[in-house]
Design a protein around this motif. Structure first.
Motif, PDB file in Angstrom:
ATOM      1  N   UNK A   1       1.029  -1.115   0.019  1.00  0.00           N
ATOM      2  CA  UNK A   1       0.029  -0.233  -0.107  1.00  0.00           C
ATOM      3  C   UNK A   1       1.392   1.216   0.000  1.00  0.00           C
ATOM      4  N   UNK A   2       2.237   1.279   0.026  1.00  0.00           N
ATOM      5  CA  UNK A   2       2.964   2.192   0.406  1.00  0.00           C
ATOM      6  C   UNK A   2       3.633   2.397  -1.082  1.00  0.00           C
ATOM      7  N   UNK A   3       2.890   1.511  -2.063  1.00  0.00           N
ATOM      8  CA  UNK A   3       4.330   1.814  -3.084  1.00  0.00           C
ATOM      9  C   UNK A   3       4.449   2.927  -4.084  1.00  0.00           C
ATOM     10  N   UNK A   4       2.830   4.020  -4.156  1.00  0.00           N
ATOM     11  CA  UNK A   4       2.219   4.674  -4.482  1.00  0.00           C
ATOM     12  C   UNK A   4       2.020   6.110  -4.152  1.00  0.00           C
ATOM     13  N   UNK A   5       2.505   5.640  -2.237  1.00  0.00           N
ATOM     14  CA  UNK A   5       1.559   6.496  -1.318  1.00  0.00           C
ATOM     15  C   UNK A   5       3.362   8.062  -0.951  1.00  0.00           C
ATOM     16  N   UNK A   6       3.256   8.464  -1.386  1.00  0.00           N
ATOM     17  CA  UNK A   6       4.372   9.291  -1.392  1.00  0.00           C
ATOM     18  C   UNK A   6       3.986  10.398  -0.432  1.00  0.00           C
ATOM     19  N   UNK A   7       3.494  10.693   1.045  1.00  0.00           N
ATOM     20  CA  UNK A   7       2.575  11.214   1.533  1.00  0.00           C
ATOM     21  C   UNK A   7       3.294  11.267   2.845  1.00  0.00           C
ATOM     22  N   UNK A   8       3.652  12.804   3.386  1.00  0.00           N
ATOM     23  CA  UNK A   8       4.532  12.472   4.663  1.00  0.00           C
ATOM     24  C   UNK A   8       3.007  11.891   6.024  1.00  0.00           C
ATOM     25  N   UNK A   9       2.075  12.013   6.087  1.00  0.00           N
ATOM     26  CA  UNK A   9       1.201  11.394   6.873  1.00  0.00           C
ATOM     27  C   UNK A   9       1.214  10.211   6.871  1.00  0.00           C
ATOM     28  N   UNK A  10       0.531   9.446   5.557  1.00  0.00           N
ATOM     29  CA  UNK A  10       0.637   8.074   5.352  1.00  0.00           C
ATOM     30  C   UNK A  10       2.321   7.568   5.982  1.00  0.00           C
ATOM     31  N   UNK A  11       3.180   7.929   5.501  1.00  0.00           N
ATOM     32  CA  UNK A  11       4.335   7.639   5.613  1.00  0.00           C
ATOM     33  C   UNK A  11       4.286   7.452   7.187  1.00  0.00           C
TER      34      UNK A  11
ATOM     35  N   UNK B   1      14.140  12.775  -2.786  1.00  0.00           N
ATOM     36  CA  UNK B   1      14.259  13.936  -2.266  1.00  0.00           C
ATOM     37  C   UNK B   1      14.273  14.751  -1.758  1.00  0.00           C
ATOM     38  N   UNK B   2      13.399  13.803  -0.978  1.00  0.00           N
ATOM     39  CA  UNK B   2      12.766  14.622   0.494  1.00  0.00           C
ATOM     40  C   UNK B   2      13.215  13.420   1.837  1.00  0.00           C
TER      41      UNK B   2
ATOM     42  N   UNK C   1      12.111   8.156   3.854  1.00  0.00           N
ATOM     43  CA  UNK C   1      11.843   7.398   4.894  1.00  0.00           C
ATOM     44  C   UNK C   1      10.727   5.913   3.663  1.00  0.00           C
ATOM     45  N   UNK C   2      10.390   6.525   3.032  1.00  0.00           N
ATOM     46  CA  UNK C   2       9.350   4.664   2.272  1.00  0.00           C
ATOM     47  C   UNK C   2       9.839   4.497   2.080  1.00  0.00           C
TER      48      UNK C   2
END
Length: 333
Positions: free
Chosen positions: A252-262, A311-312, A317-318
């Motif tokens: 579920x994290x493969x396409x989710x570059x979101x700070x809250x989700x991470x 890059x960020x 983290x992801x």
């Protein structure tokens, strides 16, 4: 062919128109440790030799006579014969001293205690080997070696059983002195004293059977077996459940570059690891150029350490989460 002392003495006496006279004055006594004694006489001189066989004793007597003749005639000391007398019957080995157990000392099954200690602390099983057996049939002394991992201790006693107990006792003392944190069987005695039945325990603590065995000190574990240490702490059902939950996080994290989700993913992983008595540490690593590096460590045995690149910080983290969880899944399979 080199000459023996008997041959040299014989030739020397023949030149003087005489021959050595050998006399057996002690025939060994008929015990299991026979000792023979020969007396040789030449031109009024006498010498004595002892040995574990008649031949050895005769050679020793001839050697002593050669020294006596050289001293009597004022000659320089004869060099040692290049041909040593063959020792057909070796001298008996030194019988080790047996430790006497005081009559008031209580008996402790050291073999059983050592076995339980190794099981409770994930140590290799003790190996016992008979390395020495000396003495007459009616008074044998046995030496048994106990080996745990790279440690070796020996026990000496009049019986094999007692020697094994002594070796196990020595090994117990060494292990407990080197690693005081080793668990003993006394940890399980607390539950027995409370008289709590298995049914009551399962009713009150339904998740108790789901939990893995508590972390153990991996003393003496071979490096080649590290990859199976974590796997062996769970049964098949528990491992499959963990793998499915971990796989859900990574997929579920493969396409989710979101700070809250991470952040939520990190929290889920930490909760899951806590349920199996593991911890996770996240560290920021000095960056390379315009990239961000994040280190993630899971304290398995050995530790899982992965580096995330992005890059960020969120991307790093992801990446670290994905690598760490995939490595953990590989260890559980």
């Amino acid at each position: 062919m080199s000459k023996t002392p008997v041959s040299i003495l014989q030739e020397m006496m023949v030149k003087d128109l005489s021959i050595p006279a050998y006399e057996l004055i002690h025939d060994g006594g008929g015990s299991h440790v026979n000792t023979f004694t020969y007396r040789v006489t030449c031109n009024g001189l006498t010498a004595i030799g002892m040995g574990r066989s008649k031949k050895d004793a005769k050679h020793e007597a001839a050697k002593a006579m050669l020294k006596t003749i050289a001293k009597h005639r004022g000659h320089l000391q004869l060099p040692a014969s290049p041909a040593q007398s063959p020792v057909r019957t070796p001298l008996p080995p030194v019988v080790p001293e047996v430790r006497r157990i005081p009559p008031n000392e209580p008996f402790v099954n050291a073999v059983g205690v050592l076995q339980d200690l190794c099981v409770a602390n994930n140590l290799t099983q003790p190996k016992y080997e008979l390395i020495s057996e000396v003495g007459p049939p009616h008074a044998k002394v046995f030496t048994i070696q106990c080996e745990v991992s790279t440690f070796k201790e020996t026990g000496v006693a009049r019986t094999k059983k007692q020697a094994k107990q002594d070796a196990a006792k020595q090994m117990l003392d060494k292990l407990t002195n080197l690693v005081p944190q080793l668990k003993t069987s006394c940890d399980s005695e607390t539950i027995q004293e409370e008289n709590i039945s298995e049914e009551i325990v399962k009713t009150r603590y339904p998740m108790l059977s789901k939990l893995p065995i508590s972390k153990k000190i991996n003393v003496g574990v071979k490096i080649a077996e590290y990859h199976i240490q974590l796997k062996n702490q769970f049964d098949n059902e528990q491992r499959q459940d963990l793998i499915e939950k971990l796989s859900t996080i990574t997929s579920s994290s493969e396409n989710s570059i979101d700070e809250t989700y991470v952040a939520m993913s990190v929290e889920k992983i930490q909760e899951l690891l806590k349920s199996i008595d593991l911890d996770m540490i996240i560290t920021t690593v000095p960056s390379i150029k315009d990239k961000t590096l994040v280190g993630m460590q899971i304290n398995t045995s050995p530790n899982i350490v992965e580096i995330g690149l992005g890059n960020t910080r969120t991307e790093a983290n992801l990446d670290a989460i994905s690598k760490s969880v995939n490595t953990l899944i590989d260890r559980l399979k």
